[in-house]
Design a protein around this motif. Structure first.
Motif, PDB file in Angstrom:
ATOM      1  N   ASP A   1       5.228   5.887   8.061  1.00 40.75           N
ATOM      2  CA  ASP A   1       5.835   5.785   9.294  1.00 40.75           C
ATOM      3  C   ASP A   1       5.208   4.740  10.151  1.00 40.75           C
ATOM      4  O   ASP A   1       3.909   4.491   9.910  1.00 40.75           O
ATOM      5  N   VAL A   2       5.945   4.409  11.023  1.00 40.40           N
ATOM      6  CA  VAL A   2       5.400   3.614  12.196  1.00 40.40           C
ATOM      7  C   VAL A   2       5.517   4.052  13.873  1.00 40.40           C
ATOM      8  O   VAL A   2       6.403   4.420  13.845  1.00 40.40           O
ATOM      9  N   THR A   3       4.123   4.365  14.008  1.00 42.34           N
ATOM     10  CA  THR A   3       4.413   5.293  15.479  1.00 42.34           C
ATOM     11  C   THR A   3       3.661   4.256  16.568  1.00 42.34           C
ATOM     12  O   THR A   3       2.630   3.748  16.320  1.00 42.34           O
ATOM     13  N   ASN A   4       4.386   4.079  17.526  1.00 38.52           N
ATOM     14  CA  ASN A   4       3.966   3.165  18.826  1.00 38.52           C
ATOM     15  C   ASN A   4       3.307   1.693  18.303  1.00 38.52           C
ATOM     16  O   ASN A   4       2.620   1.195  18.804  1.00 38.52           O
ATOM     17  N   GLY A   5       4.386   1.271  17.302  1.00 32.38           N
ATOM     18  CA  GLY A   5       3.940  -0.116  16.774  1.00 32.38           C
ATOM     19  C   GLY A   5       2.911  -0.179  15.568  1.00 32.38           C
ATOM     20  O   GLY A   5       2.705  -1.278  15.310  1.00 32.38           O
ATOM     21  N   PHE A   6       2.412   0.758  15.333  1.00 29.09           N
ATOM     22  CA  PHE A   6       1.233   0.971  13.997  1.00 29.09           C
ATOM     23  C   PHE A   6       1.677   1.471  12.906  1.00 29.09           C
ATOM     24  O   PHE A   6       1.971   2.776  13.140  1.00 29.09           O
ATOM     25  N   GLY A   7       1.571   1.016  11.879  1.00 29.01           N
ATOM     26  CA  GLY A   7       1.586   1.623  10.536  1.00 29.01           C
ATOM     27  C   GLY A   7       0.579   1.481   9.646  1.00 29.01           C
ATOM     28  O   GLY A   7       0.004   0.177   9.557  1.00 29.01           O
ATOM     29  N   TYR A   8      -0.118   2.299   9.019  1.00 28.77           N
ATOM     30  CA  TYR A   8      -1.430   2.226   8.303  1.00 28.77           C
ATOM     31  C   TYR A   8      -1.264   2.648   6.928  1.00 28.77           C
ATOM     32  O   TYR A   8      -0.506   3.804   6.859  1.00 28.77           O
ATOM     33  N   TYR A   9      -1.583   2.123   5.990  1.00 29.89           N
ATOM     34  CA  TYR A   9      -2.097   2.478   4.764  1.00 29.89           C
ATOM     35  C   TYR A   9      -3.092   1.932   3.974  1.00 29.89           C
ATOM     36  O   TYR A   9      -3.360   0.678   4.294  1.00 29.89           O
ATOM     37  N   GLU A  10      -3.781   2.692   3.217  1.00 27.65           N
ATOM     38  CA  GLU A  10      -5.040   2.277   2.667  1.00 27.65           C
ATOM     39  C   GLU A  10      -4.861   2.439   1.124  1.00 27.65           C
ATOM     40  O   GLU A  10      -4.601   3.527   0.712  1.00 27.65           O
ATOM     41  N   ILE A  11      -5.059   1.357   0.381  1.00 24.81           N
ATOM     42  CA  ILE A  11      -4.950   1.347  -0.985  1.00 24.81           C
ATOM     43  C   ILE A  11      -6.472   1.488  -1.705  1.00 24.81           C
ATOM     44  O   ILE A  11      -7.259   0.728  -1.341  1.00 24.81           O
ATOM     45  N   ASP A  12      -6.498   2.650  -2.579  1.00 26.06           N
ATOM     46  CA  ASP A  12      -7.773   2.738  -3.039  1.00 26.06           C
ATOM     47  C   ASP A  12      -7.842   1.637  -4.036  1.00 26.06           C
ATOM     48  O   ASP A  12      -7.100   1.390  -5.149  1.00 26.06           O
ATOM     49  N   THR A  13      -9.225   1.019  -4.114  1.00 27.20           N
ATOM     50  CA  THR A  13      -9.434  -0.081  -5.195  1.00 27.20           C
ATOM     51  C   THR A  13      -9.651   0.475  -6.486  1.00 27.20           C
ATOM     52  O   THR A  13      -9.078  -0.157  -7.620  1.00 27.20           O
ATOM     53  N   GLN A  14      -9.939   1.764  -6.973  1.00 25.95           N
ATOM     54  CA  GLN A  14      -9.974   2.444  -8.203  1.00 25.95           C
ATOM     55  C   GLN A  14      -8.449   2.246  -8.532  1.00 25.95           C
ATOM     56  O   GLN A  14      -8.330   2.216  -9.584  1.00 25.95           O
ATOM     57  N   ARG A  15      -7.578   2.485  -7.992  1.00 25.28           N
ATOM     58  CA  ARG A  15      -6.073   2.466  -8.261  1.00 25.28           C
ATOM     59  C   ARG A  15      -5.800   1.174  -8.815  1.00 25.28           C
ATOM     60  O   ARG A  15      -5.179   1.047  -9.867  1.00 25.28           O
ATOM     61  N   ILE A  16      -6.105   0.119  -8.229  1.00 27.75           N
ATOM     62  CA  ILE A  16      -6.031  -1.252  -8.848  1.00 27.75           C
ATOM     63  C   ILE A  16      -6.894  -1.236 -10.110  1.00 27.75           C
ATOM     64  O   ILE A  16      -6.521  -1.819 -11.099  1.00 27.75           O
ATOM     65  N   LYS A  17      -8.050  -0.847 -10.109  1.00 27.28           N
ATOM     66  CA  LYS A  17      -9.140  -1.080 -11.272  1.00 27.28           C
ATOM     67  C   LYS A  17      -8.480  -0.203 -12.559  1.00 27.28           C
ATOM     68  O   LYS A  17      -8.511  -0.698 -13.770  1.00 27.28           O
ATOM     69  N   ASP A  18      -7.464   0.886 -12.183  1.00 25.26           N
ATOM     70  CA  ASP A  18      -7.173   1.652 -13.235  1.00 25.26           C
ATOM     71  C   ASP A  18      -5.829   1.042 -13.905  1.00 25.26           C
ATOM     72  O   ASP A  18      -5.634   1.166 -15.044  1.00 25.26           O
ATOM     73  N   LEU A  19      -5.353  -0.150 -13.344  1.00 26.09           N
ATOM     74  CA  LEU A  19      -4.103  -0.761 -13.695  1.00 26.09           C
ATOM     75  C   LEU A  19      -4.896  -1.658 -14.916  1.00 26.09           C
ATOM     76  O   LEU A  19      -3.614  -2.276 -15.644  1.00 26.09           O
ATOM     77  N   ASP A  20      -5.974  -1.963 -15.015  1.00 27.35           N
ATOM     78  CA  ASP A  20      -6.498  -2.895 -16.047  1.00 27.35           C
ATOM     79  C   ASP A  20      -5.925  -4.362 -15.770  1.00 27.35           C
ATOM     80  O   ASP A  20      -5.465  -5.050 -16.664  1.00 27.35           O
TER      81      ASP A  20
END
Length: 113
Positions: free
Chosen positions: A37-56
């Protein structure tokens, strides 16, 4: 992600984001896609670096981060897109080039200081 109307008010709506890399040949590989969601002009998402590492996945030197964001307003359904490709993966923070020194310095030849 920040989304505002031209008159400064923040957008309320939805954010679709794609994360990936662009390799040296210009091919895109998407490794994450999400909606939040975007509320009052801000949308936030954090991607975990471990998720990227798990993709090999391999991030070759010179490849770039690919970030594509779509914001859809809740009231009228208007949609805007922005793409970021300016972040590059490098092995070193320094790059030495000799392009401007051929008349003064030749690699491998003696040079007096």
């Amino acid at each position: 992600v920040e989304a505002q109307y031209t008159y400064g008010k923040g957008v309320d709506g939805f954010l679709d984001v794609k994360f990936g890399i662009i390799d040296l040949d210009g091919n895109r590989q998407i490794f994450a896609q999400l909606q939040t969601d975007v509320t009052n002009g801000f949308g936030y998402y954090e991607i975990d670096t471990q998720r990227i590492k798990d993709l090999d996945m391999w991030f070759p030197e010179g490849s770039r981060l690919y970030l594509e964001a779509y914001v859809t307003e809740e009231a009228g359904g208007l949609r805007e897109m922005a793409v970021l490709t300016s972040v590059s993966f490098e092995a070193s923070p320094y790059k030495i080039g000799y392009e401007l020194t051929p008349t003064y310095f030749k690699p491998g030849l003696p040079f007096l200081v």
